[in-house]
Write a protein that holds these residues in place. Structure first.
Motif, PDB file in Angstrom:
ATOM      1  N   THR A  95     -46.976  -5.443 -31.420  1.00 30.42           N
ATOM      2  CA  THR A  95     -47.139  -4.058 -31.848  1.00 30.42           C
ATOM      3  C   THR A  95     -47.869  -3.232 -30.803  1.00 30.42           C
ATOM      4  N   GLY A  96     -47.372  -2.022 -30.550  1.00 28.57           N
ATOM      5  CA  GLY A  96     -48.016  -1.143 -29.590  1.00 28.57           C
ATOM      6  C   GLY A  96     -47.110  -0.002 -29.182  1.00 28.57           C
ATOM      7  N   LEU A  97     -47.651   0.841 -28.328  1.00 28.28           N
ATOM      8  CA  LEU A  97     -46.871   1.941 -27.752  1.00 28.28           C
ATOM      9  C   LEU A  97     -46.290   1.423 -26.438  1.00 28.28           C
ATOM     10  N   TYR A  98     -44.982   1.431 -26.328  1.00 27.78           N
ATOM     11  CA  TYR A  98     -44.301   0.887 -25.160  1.00 27.78           C
ATOM     12  C   TYR A  98     -43.913   2.013 -24.205  1.00 27.78           C
ATOM     13  N   TYR A  99     -44.307   1.849 -22.955  1.00 23.17           N
ATOM     14  CA  TYR A  99     -44.047   2.836 -21.924  1.00 23.17           C
ATOM     15  C   TYR A  99     -43.095   2.291 -20.870  1.00 23.17           C
ATOM     16  N   THR A 117     -51.379   0.957 -11.760  1.00 23.07           N
ATOM     17  CA  THR A 117     -51.556   1.822 -10.596  1.00 23.07           C
ATOM     18  C   THR A 117     -50.403   1.714  -9.600  1.00 23.07           C
ATOM     19  N   MET A 118     -49.536   0.700  -9.764  1.00 24.29           N
ATOM     20  CA  MET A 118     -48.394   0.548  -8.862  1.00 24.29           C
ATOM     21  C   MET A 118     -47.251   1.488  -9.228  1.00 24.29           C
ATOM     22  N   TYR A 119     -47.362   2.212 -10.335  1.00 25.10           N
ATOM     23  CA  TYR A 119     -46.278   3.029 -10.854  1.00 25.10           C
ATOM     24  C   TYR A 119     -46.676   4.501 -10.832  1.00 25.10           C
ATOM     25  N   ASN A 120     -45.769   5.330 -10.359  1.00 30.51           N
ATOM     26  CA  ASN A 120     -46.121   6.736 -10.205  1.00 30.51           C
ATOM     27  C   ASN A 120     -45.391   7.669 -11.166  1.00 30.51           C
ATOM     28  N   TYR A 121     -44.485   7.142 -11.970  1.00 31.01           N
ATOM     29  CA  TYR A 121     -43.841   7.939 -13.005  1.00 31.01           C
ATOM     30  C   TYR A 121     -43.875   7.158 -14.306  1.00 31.01           C
ATOM     31  N   TRP A 122     -44.183   7.885 -15.395  1.00 30.76           N
ATOM     32  CA  TRP A 122     -44.303   7.264 -16.705  1.00 30.76           C
ATOM     33  C   TRP A 122     -43.581   8.091 -17.760  1.00 30.76           C
ATOM     34  N   GLY A 123     -43.064   7.392 -18.771  1.00 25.35           N
ATOM     35  CA  GLY A 123     -42.504   8.068 -19.929  1.00 25.35           C
ATOM     36  C   GLY A 123     -43.587   8.365 -20.946  1.00 25.35           C
ATOM     37  N   GLN A 124     -43.197   8.985 -22.039  1.00 25.37           N
ATOM     38  CA  GLN A 124     -44.143   9.359 -23.085  1.00 25.37           C
ATOM     39  C   GLN A 124     -44.454   8.206 -24.036  1.00 25.37           C
ATOM     40  N   GLY A 125     -43.619   7.199 -24.042  1.00 30.67           N
ATOM     41  CA  GLY A 125     -43.865   6.042 -24.888  1.00 30.67           C
ATOM     42  C   GLY A 125     -43.048   6.056 -26.175  1.00 30.67           C
ATOM     43  N   THR A 126     -42.768   4.865 -26.679  1.00 23.25           N
ATOM     44  CA  THR A 126     -42.083   4.712 -27.958  1.00 23.25           C
ATOM     45  C   THR A 126     -42.816   3.630 -28.749  1.00 23.25           C
ATOM     46  N   GLN A 127     -43.053   3.900 -30.027  1.00 22.63           N
ATOM     47  CA  GLN A 127     -43.871   3.002 -30.848  1.00 22.63           C
ATOM     48  C   GLN A 127     -43.059   1.828 -31.376  1.00 22.63           C
TER      49      GLN A 127
END
Length: 132
Positions: A95-99, A117-127
């Motif tokens: 269980t968690g917010l998946y990005y 820190t190795m990633y420079n673009y992220w989504g908003q997440g899906t629960q």
């Protein structure tokens, strides 16, 4: 600017399955059709964000957290600019917010792939919620 859009989250019973999708859009400095290392992370309430799985730009290399090995599968569909995370045999601790995240490199590092820190673009997440 690159945009990442996740979908596919939801609530399931333990033992169930979900498939998350992450679609990439926009233009990057590497080129409109570049395929970089892409990953999935998750964050539970009160816990740090942790790496779940990553896939290289070619799709030939993948890395998984020990807690999901044998249960989760990451894949990518280049023509659709989409990365998937197939999650089977789900447990309440999943269980968690998946990005979804995009690294600045084509290859994923075996030693540092799980570092946010190795990633420079992220989504908003899906629960994702897994009930016992």
């Amino acid at each position: 600017q690159v945009q990442l859009m996740e979908s596919g989250g939801g609530s399931v019973q333990a033992g169930g399955s979900l498939r998350l999708s992450c679609r990439t859009s926009g233009r990057t400095s590497e080129g409109a059709n570049s395929f970089n290392c892409m990953g999935w992370f998750r964050q539970a309430p009160g816990k740090e964000r942790e790496g779940v799985a990553v896939i290289s730009g070619s799709g030939a290399s993948t890395y998984y957290a020990d807690s999901v090995k044998g249960r989760f599968t990451i894949s990518r569909d280049k023509p659709k600019n989409t990365v998937y995370l197939q999650m089977d045999s789900l447990k309440p601790e999943d269980t968690g917010l998946y990005y979804c995240a995009r690294a600045g490199t084509y290859s994923c590092s075996s030693g540092s792939w799980s570092m946010p820190t190795m990633y420079n673009y992220w989504g908003q997440g899906t629960q994702v919620t897994v009930a016992s």
